[in-house]
Motif scaffolding. Structure first.
Motif, PDB file in Angstrom:
ATOM      1  N   THR A  12     103.602  40.294  16.572  1.00 42.29           N
ATOM      2  CA  THR A  12     102.859  41.558  16.617  1.00 42.29           C
ATOM      3  C   THR A  12     102.623  41.991  18.057  1.00 42.29           C
ATOM      4  O   THR A  12     102.775  43.168  18.393  1.00 42.29           O
ATOM      5  CB  THR A  12     101.520  41.405  15.865  1.00 42.29           C
ATOM      6  OG1 THR A  12     101.797  41.043  14.518  1.00 42.29           O
ATOM      7  CG2 THR A  12     100.736  42.698  15.882  1.00 42.29           C
ATOM      8  N   GLN A  15     105.768  43.480  19.484  1.00 48.66           N
ATOM      9  CA  GLN A  15     106.040  44.816  18.975  1.00 48.66           C
ATOM     10  C   GLN A  15     105.081  45.844  19.560  1.00 48.66           C
ATOM     11  O   GLN A  15     105.464  46.992  19.805  1.00 48.66           O
ATOM     12  CB  GLN A  15     106.007  44.820  17.447  1.00 48.66           C
ATOM     13  CG  GLN A  15     107.185  44.076  16.872  1.00 48.66           C
ATOM     14  CD  GLN A  15     107.304  44.228  15.372  1.00 48.66           C
ATOM     15  OE1 GLN A  15     106.865  45.206  14.792  1.00 48.66           O
ATOM     16  NE2 GLN A  15     107.906  43.248  14.741  1.00 48.66           N
ATOM     17  N   LYS A  16     103.846  45.449  19.810  1.00 45.47           N
ATOM     18  CA  LYS A  16     102.900  46.350  20.475  1.00 45.47           C
ATOM     19  C   LYS A  16     103.328  46.606  21.918  1.00 45.47           C
ATOM     20  O   LYS A  16     103.235  47.734  22.412  1.00 45.47           O
ATOM     21  CB  LYS A  16     101.488  45.773  20.431  1.00 45.47           C
ATOM     22  CG  LYS A  16     100.862  45.848  19.051  1.00 45.47           C
ATOM     23  CD  LYS A  16      99.464  45.259  19.078  1.00 45.47           C
ATOM     24  CE  LYS A  16      98.792  45.356  17.732  1.00 45.47           C
ATOM     25  NZ  LYS A  16      97.415  44.844  17.770  1.00 45.47           N
ATOM     26  N   ARG A 106     102.609  52.353  17.671  1.00 45.28           N
ATOM     27  CA  ARG A 106     102.949  50.924  17.630  1.00 45.28           C
ATOM     28  C   ARG A 106     102.067  50.139  18.599  1.00 45.28           C
ATOM     29  O   ARG A 106     101.618  49.043  18.292  1.00 45.28           O
ATOM     30  CB  ARG A 106     104.409  50.690  18.005  1.00 45.28           C
ATOM     31  CG  ARG A 106     105.404  51.217  17.048  1.00 45.28           C
ATOM     32  CD  ARG A 106     105.411  50.454  15.725  1.00 45.28           C
ATOM     33  NE  ARG A 106     106.595  50.799  14.970  1.00 45.28           N
ATOM     34  CZ  ARG A 106     106.770  51.958  14.364  1.00 45.28           C
ATOM     35  NH1 ARG A 106     105.836  52.877  14.417  1.00 45.28           N
ATOM     36  NH2 ARG A 106     107.868  52.206  13.695  1.00 45.28           N
ATOM     37  N   MET A 107     101.852  50.698  19.778  1.00 43.59           N
ATOM     38  CA  MET A 107     101.025  50.038  20.782  1.00 43.59           C
ATOM     39  C   MET A 107      99.613  49.777  20.233  1.00 43.59           C
ATOM     40  O   MET A 107      99.006  48.748  20.513  1.00 43.59           O
ATOM     41  CB  MET A 107     100.956  50.920  22.035  1.00 43.59           C
ATOM     42  CG  MET A 107     100.091  50.402  23.148  1.00 43.59           C
ATOM     43  SD  MET A 107     100.089  51.521  24.567  1.00 43.59           S
ATOM     44  CE  MET A 107      99.110  52.872  23.952  1.00 43.59           C
ATOM     45  N   GLY A 109      98.924  49.320  17.112  1.00 47.01           N
ATOM     46  CA  GLY A 109      98.985  48.467  15.933  1.00 47.01           C
ATOM     47  C   GLY A 109      99.228  49.200  14.630  1.00 47.01           C
ATOM     48  O   GLY A 109      99.103  48.616  13.560  1.00 47.01           O
ATOM     49  N   LEU A 123     102.941  45.591  10.870  1.00 51.07           N
ATOM     50  CA  LEU A 123     102.253  44.919  11.967  1.00 51.07           C
ATOM     51  C   LEU A 123     100.960  44.252  11.495  1.00 51.07           C
ATOM     52  O   LEU A 123     100.188  43.759  12.306  1.00 51.07           O
ATOM     53  CB  LEU A 123     101.931  45.920  13.090  1.00 51.07           C
ATOM     54  CG  LEU A 123     103.142  46.493  13.809  1.00 51.07           C
ATOM     55  CD1 LEU A 123     102.714  47.530  14.836  1.00 51.07           C
ATOM     56  CD2 LEU A 123     103.957  45.404  14.472  1.00 51.07           C
TER      57      LEU A 123
END
Length: 137
Positions: A12, A15-16, A106-107, A109, A123
């Motif tokens: 996670t 990806q963030k 995405r940052m 979450g 996520l």
């Protein structure tokens, strides 16, 4: 014991971080380019993909499809590519802002939605408090 319905924390975080990189790069490219939109239009255009939330009025399955359709990098990348191919600065600018929006989400979450409901993403669960970890020394 790990929760199989939740991605591991390391994945996670990666990806963030990827989302943060896309967000920052897209904004940097937008602001160092021709800037085809007036400043007053930037925030509404940046937030426009969130109108896909209205798909949830038709239920969680349709909502997840509608949200996911516009909240992946492909839409912004397609607009950016078309703008570059046809030399249309407005399309390129819209693509960059779209990419920035998805990266920003995405940052923070907000991942792609599952059909179980809005709060379930790739996520992890949105708004779910993490259980306290027992620190054993």
């Amino acid at each position: 014991m790990a929760d199989r319905n939740r991605p591991d924390r390391g994945t996670t975080l990666w990806q963030k971080a990827e989302g943060a990189a896309v967000f920052l790069c897209a904004l940097w490219l937008y602001f160092t380019g021709p800037q085809p939109l007036p400043m007053v239009a930037l925030l509404p255009v940046f937030l426009a993909p969130d109108l896909s939330f209205f798909a949830y009025l038709a239920g969680p399955r349709v909502g997840a499809f509608g949200y996911n359709l516009v909240h992946h990098y492909g839409c912004g990348a397609l607009l950016l590519a078309l703008g570059g191919w046809f030399q249309i600065a407005l399309l390129s600018g819209l693509g960059l802002l779209w990419l920035a929006h998805v990266g920003f989400d995405r940052m923070l979450g907000y991942g792609l939605k599952e059909t179980r409901g809005f709060g379930f993403t790739h996520l992890g669960r949105i708004g779910q408090k993490r259980p306290a970890q027992n620190n054993v020394n």
